[in-house]
Design a protein around this motif. Structure first.
Motif, PDB file in Angstrom:
ATOM      1  N   VAL A   8      -6.222   5.893   5.905  1.00  0.00           N
ATOM      2  CA  VAL A   8      -5.850   4.663   6.584  1.00  0.00           C
ATOM      3  C   VAL A   8      -4.513   4.878   7.300  1.00  0.00           C
ATOM      4  CG1 VAL A   8      -5.187   2.263   6.191  1.00  0.00           C
ATOM      5  CG2 VAL A   8      -7.011   3.277   4.843  1.00  0.00           C
ATOM      6  N   THR A   9      -4.421   4.418   8.536  1.00  0.00           N
ATOM      7  CA  THR A   9      -3.170   4.469   9.281  1.00  0.00           C
ATOM      8  C   THR A   9      -2.784   3.031   9.595  1.00  0.00           C
ATOM      9  OG1 THR A   9      -3.943   6.530  10.280  1.00  0.00           O
ATOM     10  CG2 THR A   9      -2.025   5.518  11.260  1.00  0.00           C
ATOM     11  N   ILE A  10      -1.534   2.658   9.214  1.00  0.00           N
ATOM     12  CA  ILE A  10      -1.148   1.257   9.327  1.00  0.00           C
ATOM     13  C   ILE A  10       0.322   1.129   9.716  1.00  0.00           C
ATOM     14  CG2 ILE A  10      -0.506   0.984   6.882  1.00  0.00           C
ATOM     15  CD1 ILE A  10      -2.224  -1.717   7.139  1.00  0.00           C
ATOM     16  N   HIS A  11       0.602   0.171  10.594  1.00  0.00           N
ATOM     17  CA  HIS A  11       1.993  -0.203  10.888  1.00  0.00           C
ATOM     18  C   HIS A  11       2.345  -1.347   9.944  1.00  0.00           C
ATOM     19  CE1 HIS A  11       3.638   2.173  14.093  1.00  0.00           C
ATOM     20  NE2 HIS A  11       2.541   2.037  14.830  1.00  0.00           N
ATOM     21  N   PHE A  44      -0.250  -3.231  -2.125  1.00  0.00           N
ATOM     22  CA  PHE A  44      -0.331  -2.852  -0.712  1.00  0.00           C
ATOM     23  C   PHE A  44      -1.752  -2.399  -0.394  1.00  0.00           C
ATOM     24  CE2 PHE A  44       0.362  -0.184   3.032  1.00  0.00           C
ATOM     25  CZ  PHE A  44       1.358  -0.856   3.728  1.00  0.00           C
ATOM     26  N   GLU A  45      -2.277  -1.521  -1.255  1.00  0.00           N
ATOM     27  CA  GLU A  45      -3.640  -1.014  -1.060  1.00  0.00           C
ATOM     28  C   GLU A  45      -4.650  -2.161  -1.103  1.00  0.00           C
ATOM     29  OE1 GLU A  45      -5.936   1.934  -3.781  1.00  0.00           O
ATOM     30  OE2 GLU A  45      -4.652   3.119  -2.459  1.00  0.00           O
ATOM     31  N   LYS A  46      -4.474  -3.074  -2.052  1.00  0.00           N
ATOM     32  CA  LYS A  46      -5.380  -4.215  -2.183  1.00  0.00           C
ATOM     33  C   LYS A  46      -5.333  -5.083  -0.923  1.00  0.00           C
ATOM     34  CE  LYS A  46      -4.797  -7.516  -5.419  1.00  0.00           C
ATOM     35  NZ  LYS A  46      -4.552  -8.007  -6.765  1.00  0.00           N
ATOM     36  N   GLY A  47      -4.148  -5.247  -0.346  1.00  0.00           N
ATOM     37  CA  GLY A  47      -3.995  -6.063   0.856  1.00  0.00           C
ATOM     38  C   GLY A  47      -4.647  -5.457   2.078  1.00  0.00           C
ATOM     39  N   VAL A  48      -4.711  -4.127   2.121  1.00  0.00           N
ATOM     40  CA  VAL A  48      -5.287  -3.418   3.271  1.00  0.00           C
ATOM     41  C   VAL A  48      -6.812  -3.328   3.176  1.00  0.00           C
ATOM     42  CG1 VAL A  48      -5.382  -1.138   4.396  1.00  0.00           C
ATOM     43  CG2 VAL A  48      -3.179  -2.068   3.652  1.00  0.00           C
ATOM     44  N   ALA A  49      -7.349  -3.336   1.960  1.00  0.00           N
ATOM     45  CA  ALA A  49      -8.755  -3.011   1.697  1.00  0.00           C
ATOM     46  C   ALA A  49      -9.769  -3.791   2.532  1.00  0.00           C
ATOM     47  CB  ALA A  49      -9.071  -3.184   0.205  1.00  0.00           C
ATOM     48  N   ASP A  50      -9.487  -5.053   2.838  1.00  0.00           N
ATOM     49  CA  ASP A  50     -10.481  -5.869   3.566  1.00  0.00           C
ATOM     50  C   ASP A  50     -10.184  -5.972   5.062  1.00  0.00           C
ATOM     51  OD1 ASP A  50      -8.241  -7.485   3.480  1.00  0.00           O
ATOM     52  OD2 ASP A  50      -9.310  -9.276   2.788  1.00  0.00           O
ATOM     53  N   MET A  51      -9.254  -5.144   5.562  1.00  0.00           N
ATOM     54  CA  MET A  51      -8.903  -5.208   6.990  1.00  0.00           C
ATOM     55  C   MET A  51      -9.845  -4.346   7.826  1.00  0.00           C
ATOM     56  SD  MET A  51      -4.716  -5.084   6.826  1.00  0.00           S
ATOM     57  CE  MET A  51      -4.464  -5.477   8.565  1.00  0.00           C
ATOM     58  N   GLU A  52      -9.899  -4.657   9.116  1.00  0.00           N
ATOM     59  CA  GLU A  52     -10.638  -3.854  10.083  1.00  0.00           C
ATOM     60  C   GLU A  52      -9.653  -3.377  11.131  1.00  0.00           C
ATOM     61  OE1 GLU A  52     -14.409  -4.997  11.294  1.00  0.00           O
ATOM     62  OE2 GLU A  52     -14.911  -5.841   9.341  1.00  0.00           O
ATOM     63  N   VAL A  53      -9.953  -2.262  11.795  1.00  0.00           N
ATOM     64  CA  VAL A  53      -9.061  -1.700  12.808  1.00  0.00           C
ATOM     65  C   VAL A  53      -8.701  -2.782  13.827  1.00  0.00           C
ATOM     66  CG1 VAL A  53      -8.861  -0.003  14.673  1.00  0.00           C
ATOM     67  CG2 VAL A  53      -9.892   0.656  12.496  1.00  0.00           C
ATOM     68  N   GLY A  54      -7.397  -2.912  14.106  1.00  0.00           N
ATOM     69  CA  GLY A  54      -6.913  -3.929  15.041  1.00  0.00           C
ATOM     70  C   GLY A  54      -6.457  -5.207  14.366  1.00  0.00           C
TER      71      GLY A  54
END
Length: 140
Positions: A8-11, A44-54
């Motif tokens: 995963v790449t995230i700002h 942090f990981e839990k917060g990212v898990a349901d995101m989609e690119v963009g």
């Protein structure tokens, strides 16, 4: 859901509840980590898990899912004679101690007295709720 093992790449921009910023990827490369590998704090990981690119979103991570609560046993007093002779201790100064297996442990001086110093080996963000503004850049 982003599966474990995916890169995963995230700002992100991290702030405390009082609004002060403690970290951000702004102006540098985004953070890259592998889901499920324990490379970032659990919340942090839990917060990212349901995101989609963009996607962009803001998450709040309670201290227990971040760096844990502050632990009193991590605050210790040492005799100043145990410090290197050329070191003039100051409150806020960071030092490095050795853990039980010889691993480096960063600590911070919290008090300086005539004969002793007090150090805190808690993570600087222990006991803090963390807020992150996230933007998912890519998933591979």
């Amino acid at each position: 859901m982003i599966e474990n093992g995916k890169k995963v790449t995230i700002h992100y921009t991290g702030t405390l509840d009082d609004g002060s910023q403690f970290d951000s990827s702004a102006g540098r490369d985004p953070l890259e980590f592998e889901m499920g590998a324990g490379m970032v704090i659990p919340g942090f990981e839990k917060g990212v898990a349901d995101m989609e690119v963009g996607d962009k979103k803001t998450i709040n991570i309670p201290a227990a899912e971040a760096y844990g609560e502050k632990r009193d046993e991590m605050v210790m007093e040492f005799d100043r004679s145990q410090l290197p002779e050329d070191l003039e201790p100051e409150v806020g100064m960071g030092l490095q101690m050795q853990g039980p297996q010889g691993q480096p442990v960063p600590v911070q001086i919290t008090e300086v007295a005539e004969a002793t110093i007090t150090i805190d080996a808690n993570h600087p963000l222990a006991g803090q709720n963390l807020n992150f503004e996230l933007e998912l850049v890519s998933v591979n």
